[in-house]
Every structure is written in C-alpha cells, then in structure tokens.
Write an enzyme that holds these catalytic residues in place. Structure first.
Site, PDB file in Angstrom:
ATOM      1  N   LYS A 255       9.216  -4.129  47.151  1.00  0.00           N
ATOM      2  CA  LYS A 255       8.539  -5.361  46.757  1.00  0.00           C
ATOM      3  C   LYS A 255       9.331  -6.570  47.246  1.00  0.00           C
ATOM      4  CE  LYS A 255       6.592  -3.750  42.322  1.00  0.00           C
ATOM      5  NZ  LYS A 255       5.173  -3.969  42.620  1.00  0.00           N
ATOM      6  N   ARG A 329       0.357   5.556  39.178  1.00  0.00           N
ATOM      7  CA  ARG A 329      -0.698   6.587  39.205  1.00  0.00           C
ATOM      8  C   ARG A 329      -0.114   7.961  39.523  1.00  0.00           C
ATOM      9  NH1 ARG A 329      -3.806   3.170  43.714  1.00  0.00           N
ATOM     10  NH2 ARG A 329      -2.835   1.551  42.450  1.00  0.00           N
TER      11      ARG A 329
END
Ligand code: BES
Ligand code: MN
Ligand code: ZN
Length: 473
Positions: A255, A329
């Site tokens: 990120k 996920r």
C-alpha cells in the site's frame, strides 16, 4: 461509569443537563424566566444537538436539544445524549432530566446509557500522563423502573462496544495474532469455550488461505474459535466470522505509506466478534453461537505469498492470488469453511474488506450483503433497533463471474478494475459461504474514525450493537 436514580427537583440536581424537545420549554423550567426567554427569542429552540448554558441558582444548567419528537429515532437519541454528556466537560457527576417521549422510557434509558458510554470513551492506555475519565457518575432524576431497566441494558451494551474498541485500538506491534488469541482466551469459562489453532495446526487443517496471508510475517497466524451453547442441544449454531488482520501493509502488493498506520484497525471485524461472544456469555444468550476469528499479519518479506501464487483452502477450493492486498477475503475463505464444518446454519461475517465500500457509503453506513431474504430482513431490523446504520449493496451473478478463476477456482481481485469492488469482494466470500444463509458486513468505513465527534478518534466498535440486538431476538 455509575448510574444513580433519584427523583429530585431541578434545584437539587447536580450539574444538571435538561433535555428538551424542540419548541417546548421543559416542565422543570416552566417557571424560569431565563429559560422561557431563550425559547421565545429562539436563541435556543431544542433542535437536535443544540446546547445552551444558563445560570440556575448557584450552578450552571445545560439545556440540550433532542429535536422534534416525531423525527426522533433511537439512534438520534443515543447521539444527542452522548454529545450532551460529553459537553458537560470536566464534571465528575452529571444530573440528567429527561422528557417523556413516545419511544418509551426503557428506550430512553438505554439510549442515555449507551450514548454516555460511547461518547465519553477515549483510549488512553499508552499516554504517560493519562487522566482517568472525568465523568464518574450520572444521576438520572427519575425513579421509573423501566427507565432503570433501559439504563442497565444500555450500559452493558456500551461496555461490550468499548471492550471491542479497547482491543481494536491496540497497535500492530502489540496486537499480534498470538496476542489477539490470548485476549480471546481470557474470555473462556462460564460456558464459553475458546480454542486456538496455531500455524502448525492450521497446516494440518489445510488452511492455505490463512497460512498464505500470514506467511510473510514473523508473527504467525492464529484461528480462534469460540463456542457458546446457550440454545437447545443439537440446535445448529449461528456463526460469527471476523477478519482479523492485525496489520495490513498490503504485502508484496504494498500500500502507499500515507494512512498505512490505519491498517492496524484491519482486525476490527474479529474484535467485534470477540465482543459479541463476550456478550453471549454475560447476557446469557439463549442460542448456540460460534465465533470464528482469522488472525494474520499481512507483510512483505522473503517468505510472503506473492501475486500469481495459488493457495489451496480448507474447503479444497483454490484461490489465485493476483493482489496480496486483497487478503481479507483469502483468510475469510478458511474461516467461513471452518464455520460450516461446525454445522452453522447461518453465518454473519464482519470485515474491513474494501476501500470501495468506504467510497460508496463513507463512515456513516456499514455495507450489508446477503444471499437470504428473511435472514437479511431480521438482521436489518435488529441493526436499526440497535442504533447502527447499515445499507444493503448488491450481490449478483455478474459480479460473481468477475472473480471466477480461469485455471484456479477463484481469483482474489475482480477482472474488471475499478468497478463495484465491494460487491465483487462480497461475491468472493459468497463462493465459500455457498447456499448457507449468510450476511457479509463490510465495516471498512465505519470501524474507526480519525475525526473526533460523537466517537473519539480510533475504533468505534462497528457491528457490535447490531450483533447483540440480533442475538437477543
Ligand atoms: N483492509 C483493506 C480495505 C480497506 C482499505 C479498509 C481502506 C479500510 C480503508 C483491504 O484488505 C484491501 O486492501 N482491499 C483492497 C482490495 C483490492 C486490492 C481488490 C482495496 O479495497 O483496495
Ligand atoms: Mn488489504
Ligand atoms: Zn485488509
């Protein structure tokens, strides 16, 4: 924080806050010329959130607006009470005078206690000059038993939410997966069973999703399972599944550094599950409930999982990892499968899953997805009653198609970049939940705040109140 009940006149109230409906001088102040003038000059009208201070004998009295009665909701009451109590700064004791309203005294009491606990919470643990909370006691000027009952319930719920916030606010260097598992273990006893699986056991369980995400960190992952059997023996449990990424750097798909610190809150879903399981025990919830929390740290290193890798999950289904930053996920695939293996016939997962949900709903609403109408309806009702705002976003076979794999079963990012990211993320989890009635709560926008308002900066405990209200039904 303590609550006391005594029916005294306003002049005997300590640091009183008088709550007013819009446009009506409250009964206690009908004979006070100053208050009447405030209303008649429209300097103070009683709108939601409006505050005014007036001298009253020896002390200062605060008038706090609640708005129009017909526009009041439980959620608005919580906010108005909390903000007013917080505004009475520096006071150790506050007296409150409440109007009678249609929502009923129990709801008023519950909102007052919840509001006071949530609005005055502040995470001070790591401040060397931390001061204890100023407000110690609220004296409710009434002796209504339903008001009292409401206050008791609201105070408990406020404590569960603040428990969640305490855990969630812990920074990544303290709150490793092992630390989180230890915190969970502290909840065991009194009928609540806590089981922790470490990385070796996870390998035996073929939990390739959790292991894959956790591989790059020196702090190995943990799967924490909590079991509460408050229902009938043999009754299939409701499963609460939480994303517990103790820090999300993005991994190899790293990120940008700006705001990366906020990713210590990427364990918010799991913290909410721990708080709800604590509530099961302390409220004696008469249902069978299992909590499943997947804790891992997502870091880049020589041992990290990489874009292009494939992981085989506990269910046997395979995931192609195309972006290591879509890790939530991936850990949830195993956690959801584990919940199913425990026989769960309903699953609710909570996750700070997508930036796209933050874009869609901001910090006011939690995104909700479900494959089952009646379950969804019941849950949304409970959420609304609890004071939490949630909004449904769509699942769709077309979105499911976008995460279908080519060589592998599924891929962890959508084939269509920059579109419906919250829905494709939800469809990925749907692939593992299958036909089991399931609700996915994307709390990416609601789980923490950087702007102090009703909530102080940091974790908000998103999901906890809605879960508890649903459990109580
Ligand atoms: N934890 C983040 C989601 C997030 C981002 C929550 C910002 C709150 C604020 C999650 O793991 C993530 O990185 N999601 C990616 C998914 C994408 C790579 C498909 C995202 O939303 O950008
Ligand atoms: Mn991520
Ligand atoms: Zn994440």
């Amino acid at each position: 924080m303590k609550f006391e009940f005594t029916q005294v006149s306003l002049s005997k109230g300590v640091n009183p806050i008088v709550f007013c409906l819009e446009g009506a001088v409250p009964g206690e102040l009908k004979s006070d010329s100053q208050a009447r003038e405030l209303f008649s000059s429209k300097e103070f009208t009683g709108k939601t959130g409006e505050l005014a201070g007036i001298g009253f004998g020896e002390q200062k009295l605060i008038l706090a607006g609640l708005g129009k009665e017909k526009e009041l909701s439980f959620e608005k009451l919580v906010k108005a009470f909390g903000n007013a109590v917080k505004a009475n700064k520096g006071k150790k004791i506050t007296g409150v005078f409440l109007p009678k309203i249609g929502l009923g005294e129990q709801a008023v009491g519950e909102a007052l206690a919840q509001g006071a606990l949530l609005a005055t919470y502040s995470f001070q643990k790591y401040k060397s000059d931390s001061k204890p909370l100023a407000l110690e006691k609220i004296i409710v000027c009434s002796n209504s038993s339903s008001l009292k009952k409401g206050v008791e319930t609201g105070a408990k719920i406020g404590e569960f939410v603040n428990y969640c916030r305490d855990l969630d606010n812990e920074p990544g260097n303290i709150a490793t997966p092992a630390f989180m598992a230890q915190q969970a273990q502290k909840l065991s006893g009194g009928g609540l069973k806590v089981i922790v699986f470490d990385e070796k056991q996870l390998a035996k369980m073929n939990a390739g999703g959790i292991l894959g995400v956790g591989m790059g960190s020196e702090n190995p992952p943990r799967l924490v399972v909590l079991e509460w059997n408050g229902g009938k023996t043999g009754e299939k449990p409701l499963a609460l599944v939480g994303k517990g990424i103790t820090f999300d750097s993005g991994g190899i798909s790293i990120k940008p550094s700006g705001k990366m610190d906020e990713m210590k809150f990427d364990k918010s879903g799991a913290c909410a599950v721990l708080a709800a399981m604590k509530a099961c025990k302390e409220l004696g919830i008469r249902k069978n409930v299992v909590g499943v929390c997947a804790f891992a740290e997502n870091l880049p290193s020589g041992s990290s999982y990489k874009p292009g890798d494939v992981v085989k999950t506990m269910s046997g289904k395979t995931i192609e990892v195309l972006n290591t930053d879509a890790e939530g996920r991936v850990v949830l695939s195993d956690a959801v499968e584990y919940a199913k293996s425990l026989g769960a016939n309903k699953i609710i997962d909570l996750a700070t899953l997508t930036g796209a949900c933050v874009v869609a709903l901001g910090s006011e609403y939690t995104g909700l997805f479900s494959n089952n109408e009646p379950f969804k309806k019941d849950f949304l009702q409970a959420a609304a009653k609890s004071g939490e705002k949630m909004w449904e976003l769509p699942l769709d076979a077309e979105y499911a198609e976008r995460v279908k794999g080519t060589v592998w079963d599924v891929q962890n990012i959508s084939k269509v970049d920059g579109e419906a990211g919250a829905s494709t993320g939800a469809e990925f989890i749907h692939f593992f939940a299958g036909d089991t009635p399931w609700i996915h709560l994307d709390i990416a926008g609601t789980a923490w705040t950087k702007r102090p308002a009703f909530y102080d900066v940091g974790a908000t405990g998103a999901g906890v109140r809605a879960l508890i209200e649903f459990l109580k039904k």
